[in-house]
Design an enzyme around this catalytic site. Structure first.
Site, short mmCIF file in Angstrom:
data_model
loop_
_atom_site.label_atom_id
_atom_site.label_comp_id
_atom_site.label_asym_id
_atom_site.label_seq_id
_atom_site.Cartn_x
_atom_site.Cartn_y
_atom_site.Cartn_z
CB SER A 1 7.41 47.90 32.65
OG SER A 1 6.08 48.27 32.38
CG HIS B 1 11.06 50.55 31.43
ND1 HIS B 1 10.43 51.59 30.76
CD2 HIS B 1 10.13 50.07 32.30
CE1 HIS B 1 9.20 51.72 31.20
NE2 HIS B 1 9.00 50.82 32.14
#
Length: 344
Positions: free
Chosen positions: A190, A242
């Site tokens: 991610s 992230h």
């Protein structure tokens, strides 16, 4: 008698929001009576065949299969899920609700463990962790996002730029995670995916003048990014990866995805005697400023981050509120009892 030249621009690409001028063709047909008119048609930028992003998807799936093979749940656990898969069966649901391997296996395969990075000099974990996934649900979500976002970007900008954007963003996500996540291991792609989102946003900003419907596109991207970052405040999610991936990709987008302004491309089709005073530069001033600023920030950020990680600096000691960026406690869950594995 001077020759008149008319430049015709192809229709915008499928999304109807950008002009890509690079090439010319002269359509057949007789010119006008006395003054010859040459029609030149400005075409789109080259469209690349996307092969690298699909290769990344295949690589992630292969690594997950290998991880499950190494895990060999029946050998160490009696109550495996899907026992008909034999050594590829999943850990018990209470141990891993994502249908995947054990934390021990993930650690063995190269999950991000800051203690091993710092004290056992295993810096390679900053890269290997982005190819591992916590379970079937985890890898399905990430690979679907990679296909949707990555293939479009590779078609527009080529495999070199998007490949570097993906890898470096993933590394940037691992770097920030290593500074703040101290008691858990972390796996997932991610960080790299958020880097692609950041690159999309900065590409829109730095190529602002060649877009139509730019405000709507900008707002849509911002909403998508904010919603996805907001999901990261839930437990069991490494939102630092992230954020680090997004910031890295945002800066890299200014560097890798810059486009020449439209007038610079079209002026090469002007007559040989065209006034040089009217010639324009390849990039606008604001594009050059963004490019230089982003390059400096990226180099400084990665250098400082690497030094802090390998010196064993705990980012939480210098930022007492930063832990809320990854998990906000509520009446329904607590952030004190961190899980063994954080998913990225």
């Amino acid at each position: 008698m001077s020759q008149e030249i008319t430049v015709r621009v192809n229709s915008l690409r499928g999304s109807q929001n950008m002009v890509h001028p690079v090439d010319t063709t002269t359509p057949p047909g007789p010119p006008s009576s006395s003054t010859p008119v040459v029609y030149r048609e400005v075409k789109h930028f080259k469209k690349w065949f996307p092969w690298l992003i699909p290769s990344f998807v295949v690589a992630n799936i292969v690594v997950f299969i290998i991880t499950m093979y190494v895990n060999n749940c029946p050998k160490y656990t009696l109550s495996c899920l899907a026992p008909f898969l034999h050594r590829f069966s999943f850990q018990p649901f209470k141990e891993n609700p994502l249908l995947g391997p054990s934390s021990t296996t993930l650690d063995k395969m190269g999950a991000l463990d800051v203690n091993k990075v710092v004290h056992e000099h295993q810096g390679w974990r900053l890269i290997t962790c982005m190819w591992l996934h916590g379970g079937v649900f985890h890898i399905l979500a990430n690979m679907l996002s990679l296909v949707i976002i990555g293939i479009r970007m590779e078609r527009e900008f080529g495999f070199v730029k998007i490949g570097l954007l993906y890898i470096i963003s993933g590394f940037g996500g691992s770097l920030l995670s290593a500074l703040f996540v101290r008691s858990s291991i972390s796996v997932g792609a991610s960080g790299a995916l958020f880097g692609l989102l950041g690159g999309m946003l900065s590409e829109l900003i730095i190529n602002w003048t060649i877009y139509t419907n730019k405000i709507a596109t900008f707002l849509m991207l911002v909403v998508i990014i904010v919603v996805n970052l907001a999901v990261g405040i839930l437990p069991h999610v490494d939102n630092f990866a992230h954020i680090g991936g997004f910031l890295s990709g945002f800066l890299l987008g200014f560097i890798f995805l810059i486009r020449p302004q439209f007038g610079w491309v079209s002026q090469k089709y002007m007559p040989s005697g065209y006034s040089s005073e009217s010639m324009i530069s390849k990039f606008k001033t604001y594009q050059c400023i963004l490019w230089i600023t982003s390059l400096i920030l990226l180099i400084v950020g990665f250098t400082v981050g690497l030094v802090m990680v390998f010196r064993g600096v705990n980012g939480n000691d210098h930022c007492s509120w930063c832990h809320y960026l990854s998990c906000i406690p509520t009446s329904r869950w607590s952030c004190n009892s961190q899980p063994v594995v954080l998913c990225v």
